[in-house]
Scaffold this motif. Sequence first.
Motif, mmCIF file in Angstrom:
data_model
loop_
_atom_site.group_PDB
_atom_site.id
_atom_site.type_symbol
_atom_site.label_atom_id
_atom_site.label_comp_id
_atom_site.label_asym_id
_atom_site.label_seq_id
_atom_site.Cartn_x
_atom_site.Cartn_y
_atom_site.Cartn_z
ATOM 1 N N LEU A 58 0.860 -1.178 0.000
ATOM 2 C CA LEU A 58 0.000 0.000 0.000
ATOM 3 C C LEU A 58 0.899 1.231 0.000
ATOM 4 C CD1 LEU A 58 -2.740 1.530 0.361
ATOM 5 C CD2 LEU A 58 -2.384 1.295 2.841
ATOM 6 N N LEU A 59 0.621 2.163 -0.901
ATOM 7 C CA LEU A 59 1.350 3.428 -0.967
ATOM 8 C C LEU A 59 0.484 4.521 -0.362
ATOM 9 C CD1 LEU A 59 3.969 4.786 -2.112
ATOM 10 C CD2 LEU A 59 2.622 5.331 -4.143
ATOM 11 N N THR A 86 -7.561 -0.751 5.955
ATOM 12 C CA THR A 86 -7.915 -1.418 7.207
ATOM 13 C C THR A 86 -6.745 -2.251 7.714
ATOM 14 O OG1 THR A 86 -10.260 -1.499 6.644
ATOM 15 C CG2 THR A 86 -9.478 -3.105 8.258
ATOM 16 N N ALA A 87 -6.044 -2.936 6.801
ATOM 17 C CA ALA A 87 -4.879 -3.731 7.205
ATOM 18 C C ALA A 87 -3.806 -2.850 7.828
ATOM 19 C CB ALA A 87 -4.315 -4.472 5.993
ATOM 20 N N LEU A 88 -3.577 -1.683 7.239
ATOM 21 C CA LEU A 88 -2.559 -0.777 7.773
ATOM 22 C C LEU A 88 -2.939 -0.238 9.140
ATOM 23 C CD1 LEU A 88 0.034 0.953 7.360
ATOM 24 C CD2 LEU A 88 -1.460 2.702 6.355
ATOM 25 N N VAL A 89 -4.187 0.183 9.302
ATOM 26 C CA VAL A 89 -4.603 0.865 10.526
ATOM 27 C C VAL A 89 -4.917 -0.105 11.656
ATOM 28 C CG1 VAL A 89 -6.350 2.380 11.549
ATOM 29 C CG2 VAL A 89 -5.411 2.903 9.281
ATOM 30 N N LEU A 90 -5.669 -1.154 11.369
ATOM 31 C CA LEU A 90 -6.115 -2.056 12.431
ATOM 32 C C LEU A 90 -5.229 -3.287 12.587
ATOM 33 C CD1 LEU A 90 -10.011 -2.004 12.230
ATOM 34 C CD2 LEU A 90 -8.559 -1.172 14.087
ATOM 35 N N GLY A 91 -4.463 -3.606 11.580
ATOM 36 C CA GLY A 91 -3.572 -4.756 11.676
ATOM 37 C C GLY A 91 -2.334 -4.453 12.498
ATOM 38 N N ALA A 92 -1.460 -5.443 12.595
ATOM 39 C CA ALA A 92 -0.177 -5.224 13.265
ATOM 40 C C ALA A 92 0.603 -4.142 12.522
ATOM 41 C CB ALA A 92 0.622 -6.524 13.282
ATOM 42 N N ALA A 93 1.578 -3.546 13.209
ATOM 43 C CA ALA A 93 2.386 -2.499 12.583
ATOM 44 C C ALA A 93 3.018 -3.036 11.298
ATOM 45 C CB ALA A 93 3.459 -2.022 13.548
ATOM 46 N N ALA A 94 2.721 -2.395 10.174
ATOM 47 C CA ALA A 94 3.171 -2.909 8.880
ATOM 48 C C ALA A 94 4.632 -2.531 8.630
ATOM 49 C CB ALA A 94 2.294 -2.344 7.769
ATOM 50 N N PRO A 95 5.420 -3.437 8.060
ATOM 51 C CA PRO A 95 6.799 -3.105 7.715
ATOM 52 C C PRO A 95 6.851 -2.049 6.613
ATOM 53 C CG PRO A 95 6.421 -5.491 7.674
ATOM 54 C CD PRO A 95 5.082 -4.838 7.755
ATOM 55 N N VAL A 96 7.829 -1.162 6.700
ATOM 56 C CA VAL A 96 8.045 -0.142 5.674
ATOM 57 C C VAL A 96 9.079 -0.672 4.684
ATOM 58 C CG1 VAL A 96 8.920 2.179 5.217
ATOM 59 C CG2 VAL A 96 7.417 1.770 7.175
ATOM 60 N N THR A 97 8.660 -0.920 3.460
ATOM 61 C CA THR A 97 9.592 -1.361 2.428
ATOM 62 C C THR A 97 10.409 -0.193 1.896
ATOM 63 O OG1 THR A 97 8.281 -3.264 1.771
ATOM 64 C CG2 THR A 97 9.744 -2.334 0.097
#
Length: 458
Positions: free
Chosen positions: A61-62, A407-418
């Motif tokens: 996601l960008l 929703t994945a970004l906000v409510l999920g676990a902290a997303a890795p930054v590529t």
Amino acid sequence: MAAARRTVIENCAIATVDAHDTEYARGHLVIAGNRIETLGPGGAPGNLENVVRRIDASGHLLTPGLVNTHHHFYQWITRGLATDHNLFDWLVALYPTWARIDEPMVYAAAQGSLAMMARGGVTTATDHHYVFPRGAGDLSGAIVRAAREMGVRLTLARGSMDRGESDGGLPPDFAVESLDDALAATEAAVDEHHDASFDAMTQVAVAPCSPFSVSTDLLKQSAELARRRGVRLHTHGSETVQEEQFCHELFGMGPTDYFESTGWLGEDVWMAHCVHMNDSDIAAFARTRTGVAHCPSSNARLAAGIARVPDLLAAGVPVGLGVDGTASNEAGELHTELRNALLINRLGAHREAALGARQALRLGTYGGAQVLGRAAETGLLEPGKLADLVLWNLGTLAHSSIADPVTALVLGAAAPVTASFVGGRQIVEDGRLLHADEDAIARSTRAEAQRLARLAER
């Protein structure tokens, strides 16, 4: 932009956070120099010249880069202390330690704070620094240097305190400046560090600390200074019930009315926390376009309460997110505040209707840019804006079964930054800083924390 070097990012979901909340399930974005040149659905045009890099961002996601609107970098070296205190008791416990900081400590702490934020998608950060012990060195310069080396855009909120214990304030007398010294040093910081240009990497705000550590004269004269120099104003406001009581006892009115009486409401002002606000307070902020830095984790850590964010937004108040100092938010990350803002506000009066995932993302991006006065430049993905953007990896185990990427970004676990870019310059790749040594920063911050602890014991 015809001759500019281009970076092409494609095959990713895109959340632009523009005025229409435009999103693409599979899209592309082209960076030319330090700006966003084009973006849209599908693949990038095939006839682009001077393409130096193409990124296949499938499974990502960008978004715009995150904008942190309130922090105290120096607190990185006093984390984990006074963990069961409310705000006033916490301040009384820590001020004597903070009053012993010096330039090497502040530089190391700024590196640590910036490193954690940058690794988590922050492209613009704010530091509200208000402790200036005599003989401590060039503390503002140390903060600016750390941000420049890291490659993160910075708003330096040059703070000040002139109300010590003997004048009814909270900080010890040896931790405050005189009114004249504070004003002179603040103007010197504007002279040395403020850049008013579109793509500025450093801007300065005038930022007396709080009603309980600053005299009325310093508040009034700071507002006059900021408006004379064309810079923004920042302070803490309405953080706790105790602050409300303090203002009524000393000034005969609540914090918002007091701020308005000193010239501290306006579209060039933003305040941190704003937890304890009644309807008339919110109406005053909306009428004057005064901004708010919402710090959900710190508000919870210090048991300050739940800010009325849904009501602030409904009234038209600009609201962004803040980490706050890492002595009251030890994680020191802003991307986790997206989730915490949503969850904590759903514990308030509006329950499940309080905030949604896209509102939370807007708080952390465009809302923050509004609050800092930089919404014309950053905080959303749009042609002509600065190329401040983050590519989040949502193809991991933690996110793979959440269909909606926001929703994945906000409510999920902290997303890795590529990848994270500031003005088209990449500063993070695969979760690691590109322009700083994280292990060396860890060693230096540990050493400076230990040195400060030894000084505080004397």
